[in-house]
Motif scaffolding. Structure first.
Motif, PDB file in Angstrom:
ATOM      1  N   THR A  53       0.841  -1.198   0.000  1.00 53.52           N
ATOM      2  CA  THR A  53       0.000   0.000   0.000  1.00 53.52           C
ATOM      3  C   THR A  53       0.875   1.248   0.000  1.00 53.52           C
ATOM      4  OG1 THR A  53      -0.076   0.376   2.387  1.00 53.52           O
ATOM      5  CG2 THR A  53      -1.597  -1.288   1.511  1.00 53.52           C
ATOM      6  N   ALA A  54       0.220   2.404  -0.156  1.00 58.00           N
ATOM      7  CA  ALA A  54       0.955   3.671  -0.111  1.00 58.00           C
ATOM      8  C   ALA A  54       1.610   3.855   1.258  1.00 58.00           C
ATOM      9  CB  ALA A  54       0.011   4.825  -0.421  1.00 58.00           C
ATOM     10  N   ASP A  55       1.051   3.216   2.303  1.00 57.64           N
ATOM     11  CA  ASP A  55       1.639   3.290   3.657  1.00 57.64           C
ATOM     12  C   ASP A  55       2.608   2.155   3.936  1.00 57.64           C
ATOM     13  OD1 ASP A  55      -0.054   5.348   4.220  1.00 57.64           O
ATOM     14  OD2 ASP A  55      -1.561   4.055   5.201  1.00 57.64           O
ATOM     15  N   GLY A  56       3.034   1.442   2.917  1.00 54.16           N
ATOM     16  CA  GLY A  56       3.974   0.338   3.138  1.00 54.16           C
ATOM     17  C   GLY A  56       3.281  -1.003   3.055  1.00 54.16           C
ATOM     18  N   PRO A  57       4.081  -2.093   3.116  1.00 54.92           N
ATOM     19  CA  PRO A  57       3.496  -3.436   2.990  1.00 54.92           C
ATOM     20  C   PRO A  57       2.663  -3.807   4.215  1.00 54.92           C
ATOM     21  CG  PRO A  57       5.876  -3.541   3.437  1.00 54.92           C
ATOM     22  CD  PRO A  57       5.546  -2.102   3.250  1.00 54.92           C
ATOM     23  N   LYS A  58       1.511  -4.443   3.965  1.00 53.90           N
ATOM     24  CA  LYS A  58       0.638  -4.894   5.055  1.00 53.90           C
ATOM     25  C   LYS A  58       0.246  -6.347   4.803  1.00 53.90           C
ATOM     26  CE  LYS A  58      -1.105  -0.355   6.121  1.00 53.90           C
ATOM     27  NZ  LYS A  58      -2.216   0.485   6.521  1.00 53.90           N
ATOM     28  N   VAL A  59       0.045  -7.088   5.888  1.00 55.69           N
ATOM     29  CA  VAL A  59      -0.296  -8.508   5.774  1.00 55.69           C
ATOM     30  C   VAL A  59      -1.783  -8.679   5.479  1.00 55.69           C
ATOM     31  CG1 VAL A  59      -0.382 -10.713   6.997  1.00 55.69           C
ATOM     32  CG2 VAL A  59       1.560  -9.172   7.354  1.00 55.69           C
ATOM     33  N   LEU A  60      -2.109  -9.361   4.384  1.00 56.04           N
ATOM     34  CA  LEU A  60      -3.504  -9.741   4.102  1.00 56.04           C
ATOM     35  C   LEU A  60      -3.824 -11.058   4.791  1.00 56.04           C
ATOM     36  CD1 LEU A  60      -3.804  -9.132   0.249  1.00 56.04           C
ATOM     37  CD2 LEU A  60      -4.670  -7.682   2.090  1.00 56.04           C
ATOM     38  N   GLU A  61      -2.857 -11.966   4.762  1.00 55.25           N
ATOM     39  CA  GLU A  61      -3.079 -13.285   5.361  1.00 55.25           C
ATOM     40  C   GLU A  61      -1.726 -13.955   5.551  1.00 55.25           C
ATOM     41  OE1 GLU A  61      -4.573 -16.400   2.868  1.00 55.25           O
ATOM     42  OE2 GLU A  61      -3.511 -15.685   1.106  1.00 55.25           O
ATOM     43  N   TYR A  62      -1.724 -14.945   6.444  1.00 52.30           N
ATOM     44  CA  TYR A  62      -0.587 -15.854   6.539  1.00 52.30           C
ATOM     45  C   TYR A  62      -1.036 -17.214   6.039  1.00 52.30           C
ATOM     46  CZ  TYR A  62       1.771 -12.840  10.031  1.00 52.30           C
ATOM     47  OH  TYR A  62       2.404 -11.819  10.700  1.00 52.30           O
TER      48      TYR A  62
END
Ligand code: AMP
Ligand code: GLY
Length: 424
Positions: free
Chosen positions: A276-285
């Motif tokens: 994202t524009a705010d950096g990588p984020k976890v959708l799922e593991y």
């Protein structure tokens, strides 16, 4: 060493193919495998289901298996590693307690919050009235997720509150059985997705090359979510700096968090990310390798998979590095008519035997009867190729796909062409 691979999909074919290339492997067994694994040199299918843990223990004992590698999530969530370990058998994967990172979305979200790992804001629900109240105060787009395992199909990206309420109601009313009696509703994140997969040994880890999956069934990222219709490696939007950030902000805090919670995570760990524009984020593991990400990644991996798996299960990965083919790889899935809702089985597949050094046809839902290979699952084949560029790999793969016939078979024409139109 005798290796046992548990599972029967494209991922397991790619793992078995790669394991069989190891000088350390005397033989690779696959339980139950598919028509493709049956045809590999040094590989033998064993008719034991991937979820029958007791029978798998019997097989591993009888065959004197030295190391078992588990492909799919269901046996991991059911505790295959705990059971094998109790029996003194080496089995690569997380324990059932650690596999809850994939087995329960609400568990994963609580873990992410507890350890300050970036992810979408969320709430957990068990009744429709509470969802209705929540959506009144939170209009707009949401993502609704069944808490438990639903083969990648229990996620609905809802454009507005009405669609979110419809999806939530259907899940809470039993669309996915027990897996949907609890749901997570989270904010919709925007960005490009990437899959980041590592192999951990409880303390240290090695990172596989990045990859990118195409989860929607139809061209242009339309249609229903599936297990994955194609993948390529490396991911389009992850450069070396971003890879460093993903390791520091996501992978390392995840492994540290697991240790802090008492889990020495051994096995493959897959972080599904939104950049994202705010950096990588976890959708799922996921507590396993990706399917179809495994197929292009195994084609690029030059290191010995058996040596890596053996080191990981013994906690000896410190100092290990991976040798990776610099060429990109791409995999396109050929799925059966009706996939994902109601895939048709039993259709003959023609053209599998053509020699083509540029591609590898990994099987998934295939069975062989009377010398004829037939479809017997949703995703049937994963045609995979390497190229000096991604476009070249694509060209090899689509050329090969054009020589294979499966009645009613479907595949996407735009794998590796994201954002659509920009690179065509
Ligand atoms: P999951 O099984 O949780 O990875 O979800 C499957 C797919 O749904 C993901 O690969 C995304 O394409 C999409 N998805 C899941 N969560 C979100 C989110 N918070 N925002 C946008 N898309 C999402
Ligand atoms: N391709 C996505 C997954 O393996 O979950």
């Amino acid at each position: 060493m005798k290796i046992l691979i548990v599972g029967s999909g494209g991922r397991e074919h790619a793992l078995a193919w790669k394991a069989a290339q190891s000088a350390l492997a005397s033989e690779v067994l696959v339980a139950p495998g598919n028509a493709g694994t049956a045809r590999e040199t040094k590989v033998r299918n064993c008719p034991v289901e991937a979820t029958d843990i007791t029978a798998l223990i019997g097989l591993a004992r009888r065959e004197r298996v030295d190391l078992t590698i588990v492909g799919p999530e269901a046996p991991l969530v059911a505790g295959i590693v705990d059971r094998f370990t109790e029996e003194g058998l080496a089995c690569l994967g997380p324990t059932a307690a650690a596999a809850r990172l994939e087995g329960s979305k609400s568990f994963a979200k609580a873990f992410l919050s507890r350890h300050g790992i970036p992810t979408a804001r969320h709430e957990t629900f068990t009744d429709v009235a509470a969802v209705t109240r929540y959506l009144k105060d939170h209009p707009g787009a949401h993502v609704v997720k069944a808490d438990g395992l639903a083969s990648g199909k229990g996620v609905v990206v809802a454009e507005d509150a009405a669609a979110a309420l419809a999806a939530a109601t259907s899940m809470l009313n039993g669309e996915f059985g027990e897996a949907g009696r609890r749901i997570v509703i989270e904010e919709r994140l925007m960005g490009v997705e990437a899959s980041f997969i590592v192999l951990a040994d409880g303390q240290d880890y090695v990172a596989f090359p990045t990859s990118e999956d195409h989860k929607r069934r139809d061209d242009g990222d339309l249609g229903p979510n599936t297990g994955g219709m194609g993948a390529f490696s490396p991911a389009s939007a992850v450069d070396a700096a971003l890879e460093g950030q993903i390791r520091r902000e996501i992978i390392e805090p995840t492994l540290r968090g697991l240790r802090a919670d008492g889990h020495h995570y051994r096995g493959f760990l897959y972080a599904g990310l939104m950049l994202t524009a705010d950096g990588p984020k976890v959708l799922e593991y996921n507590c396993r390798f990706g399917d179809p990400e495994t197929q292009p990644i195994m084609m690029r991996l030059r290191s010995d998979l058996v040596a890596l798996a053996h080191a990981a299960v013994r906690g000896e990965l410190a100092g290990a590095t991976l040798e990776i083919d610099p060429q990109p790889a791409l995999c396109v899935v050929l799925a059966a008519r009706g996939y994902p809702a109601a895939p048709r089985s039993g259709d003959a597949i023609i053209g599998l035997d053509a020699a083509d050094p540029k591609t590898k046809v990994f099987h998934a839902g295939t069975c062989e009867t009377g010398g004829q290979v037939r479809s017997c699952g949703g995703r049937v084949l994963g045609v995979t190729g390497l190229g000096t560029t991604l476009e070249e790999a694509r060209a090899h793969v689509y050329r090969r796909l054009g020589t294979i016939a499966l009645e009613g078979g479907i595949y996407r024409n735009d794998i590796g062409r994201r954002p659509y139109g920009a690179r065509s």
